[in-house]
Design a protein around this motif. Structure first.
Motif, PDB file in Angstrom:
ATOM      1  N   MET A  60       0.804  -1.217   0.000  1.00 58.51           N
ATOM      2  CA  MET A  60       0.000   0.000   0.000  1.00 58.51           C
ATOM      3  C   MET A  60       0.838   1.268   0.000  1.00 58.51           C
ATOM      4  SD  MET A  60      -3.202  -1.058   2.387  1.00 58.51           S
ATOM      5  CE  MET A  60      -4.067   0.445   2.056  1.00 58.51           C
ATOM      6  N   ASP A  61       2.125   1.200   0.401  1.00 61.04           N
ATOM      7  CA  ASP A  61       2.962   2.395   0.403  1.00 61.04           C
ATOM      8  C   ASP A  61       3.713   2.579  -0.924  1.00 61.04           C
ATOM      9  OD1 ASP A  61       4.857   0.417   0.560  1.00 61.04           O
ATOM     10  OD2 ASP A  61       5.846   1.203   2.345  1.00 61.04           O
ATOM     11  N   ASP A  62       3.308   1.848  -1.957  1.00 60.86           N
ATOM     12  CA  ASP A  62       3.883   1.912  -3.310  1.00 60.86           C
ATOM     13  C   ASP A  62       5.344   1.490  -3.366  1.00 60.86           C
ATOM     14  OD1 ASP A  62       1.579   2.623  -4.614  1.00 60.86           O
ATOM     15  OD2 ASP A  62       1.946   4.775  -4.400  1.00 60.86           O
ATOM     16  N   ASN A  63       5.807   0.740  -2.383  1.00 60.20           N
ATOM     17  CA  ASN A  63       7.162   0.202  -2.419  1.00 60.20           C
ATOM     18  C   ASN A  63       7.104  -1.104  -3.198  1.00 60.20           C
ATOM     19  OD1 ASN A  63       9.430  -1.531  -1.609  1.00 60.20           O
ATOM     20  ND2 ASN A  63       9.933   0.125  -0.213  1.00 60.20           N
ATOM     21  N   GLY A  64       7.999  -1.252  -4.180  1.00 55.36           N
ATOM     22  CA  GLY A  64       7.966  -2.429  -5.034  1.00 55.36           C
ATOM     23  C   GLY A  64       8.983  -3.495  -4.697  1.00 55.36           C
ATOM     24  N   VAL A  65       9.598  -3.432  -3.521  1.00 54.00           N
ATOM     25  CA  VAL A  65      10.659  -4.369  -3.172  1.00 54.00           C
ATOM     26  C   VAL A  65      10.076  -5.651  -2.591  1.00 54.00           C
ATOM     27  CG1 VAL A  65      12.713  -4.760  -1.776  1.00 54.00           C
ATOM     28  CG2 VAL A  65      12.283  -2.509  -2.732  1.00 54.00           C
ATOM     29  N   ASN A  66      10.419  -6.767  -3.222  1.00 58.59           N
ATOM     30  CA  ASN A  66      10.115  -8.083  -2.689  1.00 58.59           C
ATOM     31  C   ASN A  66      11.425  -8.580  -2.094  1.00 58.59           C
ATOM     32  OD1 ASN A  66       9.827 -10.846  -2.306  1.00 58.59           O
ATOM     33  ND2 ASN A  66       8.487 -11.093  -4.089  1.00 58.59           N
ATOM     34  N   THR A  67      11.552  -8.516  -0.766  1.00 55.64           N
ATOM     35  CA  THR A  67      12.840  -8.808  -0.130  1.00 55.64           C
ATOM     36  C   THR A  67      13.294 -10.247  -0.371  1.00 55.64           C
ATOM     37  OG1 THR A  67      11.704  -9.202   1.962  1.00 55.64           O
ATOM     38  CG2 THR A  67      12.695  -7.042   1.644  1.00 55.64           C
ATOM     39  N   THR A  68      12.381 -11.186  -0.413  1.00 52.83           N
ATOM     40  CA  THR A  68      12.761 -12.576  -0.678  1.00 52.83           C
ATOM     41  C   THR A  68      13.380 -12.697  -2.059  1.00 52.83           C
ATOM     42  OG1 THR A  68      10.937 -13.340   0.712  1.00 52.83           O
ATOM     43  CG2 THR A  68      11.926 -14.951  -0.783  1.00 52.83           C
ATOM     44  N   GLU A  69      12.748 -12.102  -3.035  1.00 51.80           N
ATOM     45  CA  GLU A  69      13.264 -12.127  -4.404  1.00 51.80           C
ATOM     46  C   GLU A  69      14.628 -11.445  -4.491  1.00 51.80           C
ATOM     47  OE1 GLU A  69      11.886  -9.640  -8.152  1.00 51.80           O
ATOM     48  OE2 GLU A  69      10.412 -11.185  -7.607  1.00 51.80           O
ATOM     49  N   GLN A  70      14.774 -10.327  -3.816  1.00 56.99           N
ATOM     50  CA  GLN A  70      16.033  -9.593  -3.848  1.00 56.99           C
ATOM     51  C   GLN A  70      17.160 -10.363  -3.165  1.00 56.99           C
ATOM     52  OE1 GLN A  70      16.613  -6.742  -5.589  1.00 56.99           O
ATOM     53  NE2 GLN A  70      14.550  -7.106  -6.341  1.00 56.99           N
ATOM     54  N   MET A  71      16.862 -11.031  -2.062  1.00 51.82           N
ATOM     55  CA  MET A  71      17.876 -11.836  -1.382  1.00 51.82           C
ATOM     56  C   MET A  71      18.300 -13.026  -2.243  1.00 51.82           C
ATOM     57  SD  MET A  71      18.754 -10.403   1.396  1.00 51.82           S
ATOM     58  CE  MET A  71      19.575 -11.674   2.316  1.00 51.82           C
ATOM     59  N   LEU A  72      17.342 -13.661  -2.904  1.00 49.31           N
ATOM     60  CA  LEU A  72      17.677 -14.762  -3.803  1.00 49.31           C
ATOM     61  C   LEU A  72      18.561 -14.281  -4.950  1.00 49.31           C
ATOM     62  CD1 LEU A  72      14.310 -16.729  -3.997  1.00 49.31           C
ATOM     63  CD2 LEU A  72      16.454 -17.496  -2.988  1.00 49.31           C
ATOM     64  N   GLU A  73      18.273 -13.113  -5.466  1.00 51.70           N
ATOM     65  CA  GLU A  73      19.093 -12.543  -6.539  1.00 51.70           C
ATOM     66  C   GLU A  73      20.503 -12.233  -6.042  1.00 51.70           C
ATOM     67  OE1 GLU A  73      20.007 -11.400 -10.345  1.00 51.70           O
ATOM     68  OE2 GLU A  73      18.200 -12.408  -9.625  1.00 51.70           O
ATOM     69  N   ALA A  74      20.624 -11.746  -4.812  1.00 50.76           N
ATOM     70  CA  ALA A  74      21.953 -11.465  -4.241  1.00 50.76           C
ATOM     71  C   ALA A  74      22.756 -12.748  -4.070  1.00 50.76           C
ATOM     72  CB  ALA A  74      21.804 -10.744  -2.902  1.00 50.76           C
ATOM     73  N   VAL A  75      22.097 -13.812  -3.633  1.00 48.92           N
ATOM     74  CA  VAL A  75      22.775 -15.102  -3.475  1.00 48.92           C
ATOM     75  C   VAL A  75      23.193 -15.652  -4.837  1.00 48.92           C
ATOM     76  CG1 VAL A  75      22.433 -17.513  -2.777  1.00 48.92           C
ATOM     77  CG2 VAL A  75      21.673 -15.661  -1.286  1.00 48.92           C
ATOM     78  N   ARG A  76      22.310 -15.560  -5.817  1.00 48.79           N
ATOM     79  CA  ARG A  76      22.625 -16.022  -7.167  1.00 48.79           C
ATOM     80  C   ARG A  76      23.833 -15.282  -7.725  1.00 48.79           C
ATOM     81  NH1 ARG A  76      22.076 -14.782 -12.314  1.00 48.79           N
ATOM     82  NH2 ARG A  76      21.058 -12.812 -11.920  1.00 48.79           N
ATOM     83  N   THR A  77      23.868 -13.979  -7.530  1.00 52.22           N
ATOM     84  CA  THR A  77      24.987 -13.173  -7.994  1.00 52.22           C
ATOM     85  C   THR A  77      26.279 -13.564  -7.291  1.00 52.22           C
ATOM     86  OG1 THR A  77      23.495 -11.344  -8.499  1.00 52.22           O
ATOM     87  CG2 THR A  77      25.821 -10.800  -8.258  1.00 52.22           C
TER      88      THR A  77
END
Length: 102
Positions: A60-77
């Motif tokens: 509802m605060d218009d934040n588009g961050v999915n922290t789970t997705e971002q953490m998985l991307e950081a691990v993949r990188t």
């Protein structure tokens, strides 16, 4: 990591680094220029590699961050970087062996 740090910031938009597809498209277009070397140099010097993601906003605060997705991307990188470093190290070991045995 910037996305994860701003996970609680209202109206924050997810950012992603666009490299491979972006650089290929820009370099292909530059190679068709009448001065391709100059055009390619300009592409490499002037391109902004960080893009705002137009992903789905689910909060509802218009934040588009999915922290789970971002953490998985950081691990993949991190795994990709680890693989590249091992590969480079292996190549240097092979070169070192070839030089020493010469």
């Amino acid at each position: 990591m910037d996305n994860i740090a701003n996970a609680e910031t209202p109206t924050y938009r997810v950012k992603s680094v666009t490299f491979e597809e972006h650089i290929n498209a820009l370099l292909k277009a530059a190679s068709e220029d009448e001065k391709p070397r100059k055009a390619m140099r300009e592409v490499l010097e002037e391109t902004d590699w960080i893009a705002d993601d137009d992903g789905e906003i689910v909060r509802m605060d218009d934040n588009g961050v999915n922290t789970t997705e971002q953490m998985l991307e950081a691990v993949r990188t991190a795994y990709q970087m680890q693989y590249v470093m091992k590969s480079i190290s292996s190549d240097f070991s092979t070169l070192r062996s070839a030089i020493v045995s010469r």
